[in-house]
Design a protein around this motif. Structure first.
Motif, PDB file in Angstrom:
ATOM      1  N   LEU A 181      35.429  13.729  23.112  1.00  0.00           N
ATOM      2  CA  LEU A 181      34.074  13.935  22.593  1.00  0.00           C
ATOM      3  C   LEU A 181      33.028  13.919  23.692  1.00  0.00           C
ATOM      4  N   GLU A 182      33.312  13.189  24.767  1.00  0.00           N
ATOM      5  CA  GLU A 182      32.359  13.120  25.878  1.00  0.00           C
ATOM      6  C   GLU A 182      32.190  14.459  26.581  1.00  0.00           C
ATOM      7  N   ASP A 183      33.102  15.412  26.329  1.00  0.00           N
ATOM      8  CA  ASP A 183      32.976  16.745  26.944  1.00  0.00           C
ATOM      9  C   ASP A 183      31.941  17.616  26.238  1.00  0.00           C
ATOM     10  N   SER A 195      19.013  24.397   3.065  1.00  0.00           N
ATOM     11  CA  SER A 195      17.915  23.662   2.432  1.00  0.00           C
ATOM     12  C   SER A 195      18.158  22.156   2.448  1.00  0.00           C
ATOM     13  N   THR A 196      19.403  21.748   2.722  1.00  0.00           N
ATOM     14  CA  THR A 196      19.722  20.332   2.863  1.00  0.00           C
ATOM     15  C   THR A 196      20.332  20.118   4.236  1.00  0.00           C
ATOM     16  N   PRO A 197      20.243  18.899   4.783  1.00  0.00           N
ATOM     17  CA  PRO A 197      20.781  18.650   6.130  1.00  0.00           C
ATOM     18  C   PRO A 197      22.300  18.641   6.146  1.00  0.00           C
ATOM     19  N   ARG A 198      22.893  19.839   6.118  1.00  0.00           N
ATOM     20  CA  ARG A 198      24.343  19.942   6.028  1.00  0.00           C
ATOM     21  C   ARG A 198      25.010  19.637   7.355  1.00  0.00           C
ATOM     22  N   ARG A 199      24.632  20.352   8.406  1.00  0.00           N
ATOM     23  CA  ARG A 199      25.232  20.069   9.709  1.00  0.00           C
ATOM     24  C   ARG A 199      24.181  20.024  10.812  1.00  0.00           C
ATOM     25  N   GLY A 200      23.228  20.919  10.762  1.00  0.00           N
ATOM     26  CA  GLY A 200      22.194  20.932  11.779  1.00  0.00           C
ATOM     27  C   GLY A 200      22.758  21.231  13.154  1.00  0.00           C
ATOM     28  N   SER A 201      22.272  20.513  14.164  1.00  0.00           N
ATOM     29  CA  SER A 201      22.671  20.765  15.550  1.00  0.00           C
ATOM     30  C   SER A 201      23.763  19.814  16.016  1.00  0.00           C
ATOM     31  N   ALA A 202      24.388  19.093  15.112  1.00  0.00           N
ATOM     32  CA  ALA A 202      25.407  18.118  15.496  1.00  0.00           C
ATOM     33  C   ALA A 202      26.751  18.477  14.872  1.00  0.00           C
ATOM     34  N   LEU A 203      27.816  18.061  15.525  1.00  0.00           N
ATOM     35  CA  LEU A 203      29.159  18.172  14.990  1.00  0.00           C
ATOM     36  C   LEU A 203      29.642  16.773  14.622  1.00  0.00           C
ATOM     37  N   HIS A 204      30.511  16.701  13.644  1.00  0.00           N
ATOM     38  CA  HIS A 204      30.966  15.408  13.136  1.00  0.00           C
ATOM     39  C   HIS A 204      32.462  15.257  13.358  1.00  0.00           C
ATOM     40  N   ARG A 211      33.162   7.506  11.485  1.00  0.00           N
ATOM     41  CA  ARG A 211      32.531   8.826  11.562  1.00  0.00           C
ATOM     42  C   ARG A 211      31.605   8.857  12.773  1.00  0.00           C
ATOM     43  N   VAL A 212      31.811   9.834  13.620  1.00  0.00           N
ATOM     44  CA  VAL A 212      31.026   9.955  14.849  1.00  0.00           C
ATOM     45  C   VAL A 212      30.272  11.282  14.822  1.00  0.00           C
ATOM     46  N   THR A 213      28.990  11.230  15.071  1.00  0.00           N
ATOM     47  CA  THR A 213      28.153  12.426  15.119  1.00  0.00           C
ATOM     48  C   THR A 213      27.764  12.709  16.563  1.00  0.00           C
ATOM     49  N   VAL A 214      27.999  13.946  17.010  1.00  0.00           N
ATOM     50  CA  VAL A 214      27.744  14.306  18.402  1.00  0.00           C
ATOM     51  C   VAL A 214      26.801  15.513  18.449  1.00  0.00           C
ATOM     52  N   PRO A 215      25.577  15.353  18.947  1.00  0.00           N
ATOM     53  CA  PRO A 215      24.699  16.516  19.128  1.00  0.00           C
ATOM     54  C   PRO A 215      25.301  17.461  20.168  1.00  0.00           C
ATOM     55  N   VAL A 216      25.305  18.748  19.856  1.00  0.00           N
ATOM     56  CA  VAL A 216      25.845  19.749  20.775  1.00  0.00           C
ATOM     57  C   VAL A 216      24.799  20.840  20.962  1.00  0.00           C
ATOM     58  N   PRO A 217      24.450  21.186  22.209  1.00  0.00           N
ATOM     59  CA  PRO A 217      23.447  22.231  22.430  1.00  0.00           C
ATOM     60  C   PRO A 217      23.892  23.556  21.825  1.00  0.00           C
ATOM     61  N   ARG A 262      40.570  14.541  16.466  1.00  0.00           N
ATOM     62  CA  ARG A 262      39.288  13.951  16.069  1.00  0.00           C
ATOM     63  C   ARG A 262      38.705  14.690  14.859  1.00  0.00           C
ATOM     64  N   ARG A 263      39.571  15.284  14.065  1.00  0.00           N
ATOM     65  CA  ARG A 263      39.080  16.004  12.887  1.00  0.00           C
ATOM     66  C   ARG A 263      38.190  15.113  12.010  1.00  0.00           C
ATOM     67  N   PRO A 264      37.098  15.667  11.497  1.00  0.00           N
ATOM     68  CA  PRO A 264      36.275  14.878  10.574  1.00  0.00           C
ATOM     69  C   PRO A 264      37.033  14.628   9.278  1.00  0.00           C
ATOM     70  N   THR A 265      36.595  13.644   8.531  1.00  0.00           N
ATOM     71  CA  THR A 265      37.242  13.338   7.265  1.00  0.00           C
ATOM     72  C   THR A 265      37.061  14.479   6.276  1.00  0.00           C
ATOM     73  N   SER A 266      37.940  14.539   5.303  1.00  0.00           N
ATOM     74  CA  SER A 266      37.901  15.591   4.291  1.00  0.00           C
ATOM     75  C   SER A 266      36.555  15.603   3.570  1.00  0.00           C
TER      76      SER A 266
END
Length: 298
Positions: A181-183, A195-204, A211-217, A262-266
């Motif tokens: 994830l550090e990469d 219309s809802t904050p589904r994913r935005g600019s971060a990956l989960h 659960r880890v949220t990582v902002p990705v450019p 590191r797959r996100p949960t279902s």
């Protein structure tokens, strides 16, 4: 005044948001539809609709009346259908709404099976990635993914979707394959917004059960699933979505999964309908059928 007919006309006007379109679908002159609504409002001694040259909306009284009319007419339909073995042969019109990805990957490929099983159900399928207002837009039920925040709706869990992170080989050749994830801050992602904050600019992701949220450019954001996938295929960045939506691309190698450990949960998938909405045989049949489908694709 035929109050049942007046309710039916009122519902159709609200659902189509137009007196003219309602008249066309009902096979009535527009003047008749207008007259029925006027007589209904006079009978109820309240205004149900706000009218303007470009817009038609419900008054607060109209919203309450709309909800009860749906319940009453559904009950009438169900009562009549029960006299004709409706349990074995559900019938009627059902308007459903769902995200584009689910429609194209799960529902539409198997729609022929539904029509063969339930030939008397007329489905109206709305496809978009925004949250619809069921009452205002005349929708019977919706399929939604993710956590549910609208407590005014009844939810039936259909199943779950396994999410993955992937990218095109051209992107991975350019930026390298992320191993940890550090990469990710050195990578870029295609962003998704709605219309809802589904994913935005971060990956989960999921790491050690958390659960880890990582902002990705990123350089671009879209709000439609098919376009989101296309940009991933074009090598614009990492994308994260349900595996079944890109299963064919993964098989051909057009997309390659990364960070599989590191797959996100279902992500849950649910069918929702208003509390006041009577669960008709047609809706029950659709709910059972979609639950079968998601039981095989989770």
């Amino acid at each position: 005044m035929d109050r049942v007919q007046a309710m039916q006309v009122f519902l159709r006007v609200v659902e189509s948001r137009s007196f003219v379109r309602a008249a066309e679908t009902l096979g009535l002159p527009a003047s008749s539809v207008t007259g029925i609504i006027k007589r209904l409002e006079k009978h109820l001694q309240t205004r149900l609709l706000n009218r303007s040259t470009r817009n038609l909306s419900l008054t607060p009284e109209g919203e309450r009346y709309f909800s009860r009319c749906r319940e009453i007419l559904d009950l009438i339909d169900d009562t009549e259908s029960s006299l004709h073995s409706s349990a074995e042969r559900p019938q009627g019109r059902l308007r459903v709404d769902m995200p584009g990805g689910i429609a194209h990957a799960v529902i539409l490929p198997r729609l022929g099976e539904f029509q063969e099983r339930y030939p008397d159900i007329y489905l109206m399928i709305g496809v978009n990635d925004r949250q619809v207002d069921l009452i205002q837009e005349g929708v019977d039920c919706v399929i939604r993914t993710g956590s549910l925040e609208d407590s005014t709706l009844v939810a039936r869990r259909l199943g779950g979707l396994r999410w993955i992170t992937c990218a095109a080989p051209s992107y991975l050749n350019e930026k390298g394959i992320p191993k940890v994830l550090e990469d990710l801050p050195q990578h870029r992602a295609v962003h998704y917004f709605s219309s809802t904050p589904r994913r935005g600019s971060a990956l989960h992701f999921s790491e050690d059960g958390d659960r880890v949220t990582v902002p990705v450019p990123g350089m671009v954001a879209v709000n439609e699933t098919e376009l989101y996938i296309k940009l991933g295929l074009d090598g614009l960045g990492l994308i994260q979505l349900a595996e079944l939506l890109v299963a064919d691309h993964l098989r051909t190698g057009a997309l390659v999964e990364v960070l599989a450990d590191r797959r996100p949960t279902s992500v849950p998938v649910s069918l929702l309908y208003p509390h006041h909405r009577f669960l008709s045989p047609a809706m029950r049949a659709f709910a059972d059928w979609t639950a079968e489908l998601f039981g095989n694709v989770g």
